[in-house]
Every structure is written in structure tokens, then in C-alpha cells.
Scaffold this motif. Sequence first.
Motif, PDB file in Angstrom:
ATOM      1  N   GLN A   8      -5.132   1.965  -2.777  1.00  0.00           N
ATOM      2  CA  GLN A   8      -4.723   1.635  -4.141  1.00  0.00           C
ATOM      3  C   GLN A   8      -3.217   1.816  -4.335  1.00  0.00           C
ATOM      4  OE1 GLN A   8      -7.415   3.717  -3.498  1.00  0.00           O
ATOM      5  NE2 GLN A   8      -8.893   2.075  -3.846  1.00  0.00           N
ATOM      6  N   ASP A   9      -2.619   2.759  -3.616  1.00  0.00           N
ATOM      7  CA  ASP A   9      -1.173   2.977  -3.716  1.00  0.00           C
ATOM      8  C   ASP A   9      -0.369   1.838  -3.107  1.00  0.00           C
ATOM      9  OD1 ASP A   9      -1.528   5.509  -4.920  1.00  0.00           O
ATOM     10  OD2 ASP A   9      -1.716   6.465  -2.951  1.00  0.00           O
ATOM     11  N   SER A  12      -1.598  -4.433  -5.451  1.00  0.00           N
ATOM     12  CA  SER A  12      -2.683  -5.374  -5.737  1.00  0.00           C
ATOM     13  C   SER A  12      -3.034  -6.289  -4.570  1.00  0.00           C
ATOM     14  CB  SER A  12      -2.320  -6.223  -6.958  1.00  0.00           C
ATOM     15  OG  SER A  12      -1.150  -6.968  -6.692  1.00  0.00           O
ATOM     16  N   ALA A  15      -5.961  -4.850  -2.704  1.00  0.00           N
ATOM     17  CA  ALA A  15      -7.172  -4.502  -3.452  1.00  0.00           C
ATOM     18  C   ALA A  15      -8.409  -5.235  -2.947  1.00  0.00           C
ATOM     19  CB  ALA A  15      -6.958  -4.799  -4.938  1.00  0.00           C
TER      20      ALA A  15
END
Length: 134
Positions: A8-9, A12, A15
Motif C-alpha cells: 500500500q505504501d 495506486s 494496488a
Amino acid sequence: MSAFATVQDLGSKWAHLTGVELDDVNQGLGEATLMIRQAFKNAGRDITSADPEILKLVCARMVRNAFPQDSSAVNIPAGVETTQVGVGPFQRSFKFSGGASRRLWIGPDEMKLLGLQAKKMFSLDMLPEGWTAP
């Protein structure tokens, strides 16, 4: 031991990863964390004094560089710098960028962020104190 950063870091573009791709990126995050820990150890510095946000930033940068994601390209593997398609005997070729090898490395900018810059040059005076030329 958990990685300094998570998928998540990374942002996007990461993702949507699933399966083997997600496993590879998670493995990369773990390896990047080990490399950062070793860099601190090699420098004789205590990693517990480092800012956790900087550790996360550097870990994420290392993985982004090693696992480039281009969501605009269709049917082109990650890390491809250029592609060539021919009609002749139906050839198709790709030229991969440095990240195609999925090799993690800590660049000079990341070392600076970590406060682990390379040692500066110095010189040693090899002559005894007070020596003058004849």
C-alpha cells in the motif's frame, strides 16, 4: 521481522497486484528492509535511531525502482524500456530497463536520506611534525 514498507505504501499502481506478482513485490520489500538494516550495520550505526518514515520511503523507492509498473501499457511486461514488432517472421522484441532484473539497490540519494553518505576524502600527512625540506 516485518518490512519497513507495505504494498500500500508503494502507491495506486501496485494496488491491483495479486498472486505471484504480489508475492514478488512483498519479497522485494523484505529484501529491501534487510539491505537497509545491513547498510546501517556496515556503517556502525544503530537503526533504531532512524526515522521510521524515512525507512519506509527508502524501502518503497528501492522496490519501485526494481519493479516498475506501467499501467498504460497493454501486453508489455514491466520494466520494458522499448519494444519492436516486425511482420516478417513474426518477431517481437523488448529492451528492458535496469529495473527488469528486479535487482534492489540503495542509491546515493537514498543513502543520503538514511544519513549514511559515503566517507569524504581525506589525506594523511606522512612527514614528521616540523619537518622542512632541505
